[in-house]
Design an enzyme around this catalytic site. Structure first.
Site, mmCIF file in Angstrom:
data_model
loop_
_atom_site.group_PDB
_atom_site.id
_atom_site.type_symbol
_atom_site.label_atom_id
_atom_site.label_comp_id
_atom_site.label_asym_id
_atom_site.label_seq_id
_atom_site.Cartn_x
_atom_site.Cartn_y
_atom_site.Cartn_z
ATOM 1 N N LYS A 74 43.931 -1.256 35.467
ATOM 2 C CA LYS A 74 43.642 0.179 35.514
ATOM 3 C C LYS A 74 43.685 0.668 36.962
ATOM 4 O O LYS A 74 43.281 -0.063 37.876
ATOM 5 C CB LYS A 74 42.255 0.430 34.902
ATOM 6 C CG LYS A 74 41.909 1.901 34.683
ATOM 7 C CD LYS A 74 40.525 2.053 34.028
ATOM 8 C CE LYS A 74 40.129 3.507 33.821
ATOM 9 N NZ LYS A 74 38.788 3.635 33.210
ATOM 10 N N SER A 149 38.312 6.754 29.206
ATOM 11 C CA SER A 149 39.241 7.070 30.283
ATOM 12 C C SER A 149 40.333 6.032 30.479
ATOM 13 O O SER A 149 41.358 6.323 31.089
ATOM 14 C CB SER A 149 38.463 7.216 31.582
ATOM 15 O OG SER A 149 37.893 5.970 31.980
ATOM 16 N N SER A 173 34.624 3.976 27.960
ATOM 17 C CA SER A 173 35.996 4.122 28.435
ATOM 18 C C SER A 173 36.920 2.944 28.141
ATOM 19 O O SER A 173 38.124 3.034 28.390
ATOM 20 C CB SER A 173 36.008 4.398 29.944
ATOM 21 O OG SER A 173 35.673 5.733 30.191
#
Lengths: 477, 473
Positions: A74, A149, A173
């Site tokens: 990420k 997210s 997330s």
């Protein structure tokens, strides 16, 4: 043979037996196109090089847990020499001079970095649409969000662009996008995985975790990234068990709690039905279902947003344009900093900074931040109570399956409520795993969450693995 | 007229950088200096994703500071974030301590007997340094993260004299317990002064101003005097003092405004989620207490009351811990404290002040020094060689006996030579001898002088005198 569908364990076996090379394995993933804007940066050349190095090391007889296995990270996890943008204009050109602890561990285990994944700006959001580079699309339906997210990481695994991807989970997330994208996503216990190098959103809630196709694969990656790190004072100095030792077990005698509040009107009918069906399946397989109640459920989202925003307001203050990141203009220092932050941050980030500073400001601290801290203690207490009667807790991961792009992003309250099923685990520092338990009539995945006691990732991985071995996933082509 | 009615009330904040090897939240060296931005890392320069880790040594050091000032040591202590934007603060928050500082409720007694109460001492990180050059501002982050302790007093001071005595005492105590170098001129110890004036019979305090970052005792005294005068004039004309933060200029001797109360920050303090609270155990406290040295004020009392050393001398010895330690060790070897103090101050410290050495790394031991005293006092070496011996000891660290031997300083006590020489002098000065016998005693001194100069190094003045007296009988 469809290499991208193999488990990480089989990939390793085939690499070690020289049946396939890391270069071939990488190619089978990179042939698949990123049509979802899952990546912010694809490190294709570096990946080819790393795969070649891995092949040489394998040929030399070296053995490391992820040697030659591709994986994505990420874009809020620092990678030495590779842009780490947090999907924000503020850090659009930021290249960290160091690796996060998890990246160091992955490198030592021989992984092949495929790229940095797209996300909500600074991990703030549940849709992965607040990225300054553009929103991520759900591989099951490109008109829908992948969740957030860590939507990019979820999409990468769902679309089989890589066999695993790291994400971060502050209030859901990892688990929520995993449920929207029909993959397995685990948020470990707070402290299990070092946060060093994770760009902080809310320090007391943030935890790095893993997206994989299966719980079995997640055990392989979690084995690598877990462990005490003296650079993170909140990382736990506890031994890391071999998480794969929890695989291939049954659930006889397992006590599974189902808190009433998670199955009320807040969640949609198809979600409720799918999760309860999964519960029934566990029961039929020898587990005991324990009905229970968690009264703090109604306050969890409020407590979460107060704590998360307060910490975020402080954590994001360092982005002032002085040392790195976007530098604004202005005659005075104050004007420059205002301009840097005004231009550098998107609307959602600004909203949370404002909320957080409000909650911490003199005169409001007691009414908001202090109350949220008190609620945190209550939530921890309620979990402790439940865990005296049960080994794990089963809940829906999100009230609804993936929603349409453009449907809720402009309604912050609705967006905040999308986290209602996941925030409590972060508040109480507990591990949680999402796995797919059903599909809607339109073929959208529905996820369930298993919450474990602190440092009992093994227990929830085992239960998820048991379910997955007996559930037919609908892979995207 | 105002000065007879208005009385100043003063409180202090004293910041001291700790002498730990590394910074308080990262592993960078904490030492002073280095070229710009050469002593910082991703952690202390606040790069995204980095995390602070508390230096346990800094916690031990602040506990020592607390013990030196009779504070209670908290068994539960934690760190908070003080949020504000400034280019010298890379994270835009300073890690400090708000509700749970390490040290609380201390006190220090001034020589007058007045007790100054200490509210708290907390551990925080220092900020960087900005320099303004040709319209640009340059930031140097070397100082970022150097451990800093802030001592906050109650508003217990009534004069600049009390304040400077207290600051000097705190500085000495910190240096005694090894936590600070006390170098005010380098900014490693700096003082903020809060001062207000009110009618001496008033129940409430006046509006205060705060003078920031004073870095010498002289500046502190001058700033307090200036500010007392300034506020007194305002109040004397019936005006109101504005609550504001001031800076003091050594050049002009005046204070000027940095910011007023309206510009005061809301620091939005909250517990730092990156740093778990620290539990200090009674056992740890006991261990640290066992390593605490005797404090300067207590040594001063001992020197004056037990050793009979004059006040001023006691003060001078205590002012330097190295000197005081040296004295104490010498005093265990020779039970003549006043003599040792005398040699230490008028001979050794005199040479050191001439630049021949420093007290913090003397190349010889207290035993060597005691040996010098014995040689001189025992008549083995002429006092006139004392400075040469000490100079060589300071330069080379050689033993006093070998210095005396090599340079022929030892008095040989050749009695026949003494007798012959004195006979010769008496024979050559018949008139003087006659005068002496007539009762003119001062002539004895003249004859002694002759003998001394001829017999220098061959015998002690004592032997010469005795022989001379005998022969004159």
């Amino acid at each position: 043979m469809e290499l991208t569908k193999l488990s990480i364990k089989s990939m390793r076996e085939k690499l070690v037996s020289r049946e396939i090379t890391s270069a071939e394995l990488l190619a089978s993933f990179s042939e698949r196109k990123d049509e979802y804007f899952a990546y912010v940066t694809q490190t294709s050349d570096l990946a080819v090089e790393s795969a070649q190095v891995a092949d040489l090391r394998i040929a030399a007889g070296e053995n490391a847990p992820l040697l030659g296995i591709p994986g994505a990270v990420k874009d809020n996890i620092c990678t030495d020499g590779i842009k780490t943008t947090c999907a924000s204009k503020m850090l659009a050109d930021f290249i960290p001079p160091y690796d996060a602890d998890v990246v160091q561990r992955l490198k030592q285990s021989g992984y092949v970095l495929t790229g940095k994944t797209n996300m909500d700006e600074f991990a703030m959001g549940s849709s992965s649409q607040t990225s300054v580079f553009g929103g991520v699309k759900n591989p099951y339906d490109v008109t829908r969000v992948p969740g957030g997210s860590s939507g990019g990481s979820a999409a990468v695994v769902a679309a089989r662009l890589a066999p695993f991807a790291l994400g971060s989970d502050t209030g859901g997330s990892i688990r929520q996008p995993a449920s929207f994208c029909g993959v397995t996503g685990i948020k470990p216990t707070y402290g299990r995985v070092s946060r060093y190098g994770l760009v902080a959103f809310a320090s007391s809630l943030d935890q790095i975790g893993v997206f994989t196709k299966t719980a079995a694969d997640s055990a392989e990656v979690l084995n690598v990234i877990s462990g005490y790190d003296k650079r993170d004072a909140t990382s736990a100095n506890v031994p890391t068990p071999d998480f794969t030792s929890y695989l291939n077990r049954d659930v006889r005698g397992l006590r599974i709690a189902l808190p009433d509040e998670y199955f009320g009107d807040t969640v949609g009918d198809d979600v409720r039905t799918a999760v309860l069906n999964a519960a029934k399946y566990f029961e039929e397989s020898g587990a005991t279902l324990v009905p229970c109640s968690m009264k703090v459920f109604d306050y969890a989202v409020s407590a979460y947003y107060l704590l998360a925003c307060a910490e975020a307001a402080s954590n994001l203050s360092r982005f002032d344009g002085v040392k790195y990141g976007l530098r604004g203009e202005g005659a005075t220092y104050e004007q420059r900093i205002v301009d840097s932050r005004n231009k550098g941050f998107g609307a959602e980030v600004k909203r949370r900074i404002l909320l957080g500073n409000y909650a911490l400001s003199s005169g409001y601290y007691d009414a908001y931040y202090r109350k949220a801290q008190a609620l945190r203690q209550e939530i921890i207490k309620e979990y402790n109570d439940v865990f005296t009667k049960a080994d794990i807790i089963l809940t829906p991961t999100a009230p609804e399956p993936a929603f349409k792009i453009g449907s809720s992003e402009n309604d912050p309250i609705k967006m905040f409520l999308a986290d209602i099923c996941t925030v409590m685990a972060n508040i109480a520092y507990l591990p949680g795993i999402n796995t797919t338990c059903g599909y809607t009539d339109d073929g959208l995945p529905i996820g369930m969450s298993l919450i474990g006691k602190r440092f009992d990732e093994g227990g929830i991985i085992g239960a998820a693995d048991f379910f997955e071995r007996n559930f037919r996933r609908k892979d995207i082509p | 007229m105002w000065s007879t009615m208005l009385k100043p009330t003063i409180g202090l904040e004293i910041h001291a950088e700790l002498l730990t090897q590394s910074k308080v939240f990262c592993t960078c060296p904490a030492s002073f200096g280095g070229s710009e931005n050469s002593r910082c890392c991703p952690v202390c320069s606040g790069l995204p994703g980095t995390l602070p880790v508390l230096n346990q040594k800094a916690v031990e050091f602040i506990i020592r500071a607390g013990m030196a000032t009779e504070c209670d040591i908290s068994l539960f202590t934690k760190w908070d974030r003080k949020n504000y934007f400034y280019p010298d603060l890379p994270k835009a928050y300073q890690i400090s301590q708000m509700p749970r500082p390490v040290c609380l409720n201390g006190k220090v007694r001034l020589k007058s007997g007045k007790v100054i109460r200490i509210n708290r001492i907390h551990l925080e990180e220092d900020a960087g340094k900005l320099t303004h050059e040709g319209g640009a501002t340059l930031a140097d982050y070397n100082r970022c993260g150097i451990p800093l302790i802030e001592l906050v007093t109650e508003p217990d001071f009534a004069s600049a004299e009390e304040v400077t005595e207290f600051v000097a005492e705190i500085r000495a105590r910190y240096m005694y317990c090894g936590i600070s170098d006390g170098k005010m001129e380098q900014g490693s110890l700096r003082v903020d002064v809060n001062i207000s004036l009110a009618d001496e019979h008033a129940d409430t305090l006046g509006t205060r101003s705060e003078i920031k970052n004073l870095n010498s005792l002289r500046s502190i005294a001058r700033a307090i005097e200036y500010e007392t005068h300034r506020q007194g004039e305002i109040l004397g004309k019936g005006g109101k003092v504005t609550q504001e933060t001031l800076r003091f200029s050594d050049g002009t001797g005046e204070t000027s405004s940095l910011r007023s109360k309206e510009d005061a920050h809301d620091y939005r303090y909250f517990p730092d989620p990156d740093i778990p609270p620290v539990l200090i155990t009674e056992e740890e406290i006991a261990v640290i207490r066992g390593t605490m040295p005797e404090m300067p004020s207590s040594r001063y009392d001992r020197y004056v009351n037990k050793c009979g050393i004059p006040h001023k001398d006691a003060e001078n010895i205590v002012a330097d811990k190295h000197l005081s330690d040296f004295f104490d060790e010498a005093a265990t070897l020779l039970d003549e404290p006043r003599k040792i103090a005398n040699y230490l101050l008028s001979e050794l410290l005199y040479r050191i002040n001439l630049g021949e050495g420093t007290t913090d790394n003397l190349p010889f031991t207290p035993a060597d020094f005691v040996r010098v005293i014995e040689l001189v006092e025992g008549g083995k070496v002429s006092r006139s060689h004392l400075k040469d011996i000490l100079r060589e000891m300071l330069a080379t660290g050689s033993k006093p006996d070998s210095i005396c031997e090599q340079n022929n300083y030892l008095i040989k006590e050749d009695l026949s030579l003494v007798s012959d020489t004195i006979d010769k002098i008496l024979a050559e000065n018949v008139a003087a001898v006659a005068q002496l016998k007539n009762g003119e005693q001062k002539v004895f001194g003249f004859l002694m002088g002759k003998a001394n100069s001829l017999l220098k190094g061959a015998a002690t003045p004592k032997i010469i005198k005795e022989t001379l007296e005998k022969k004159l009988k």
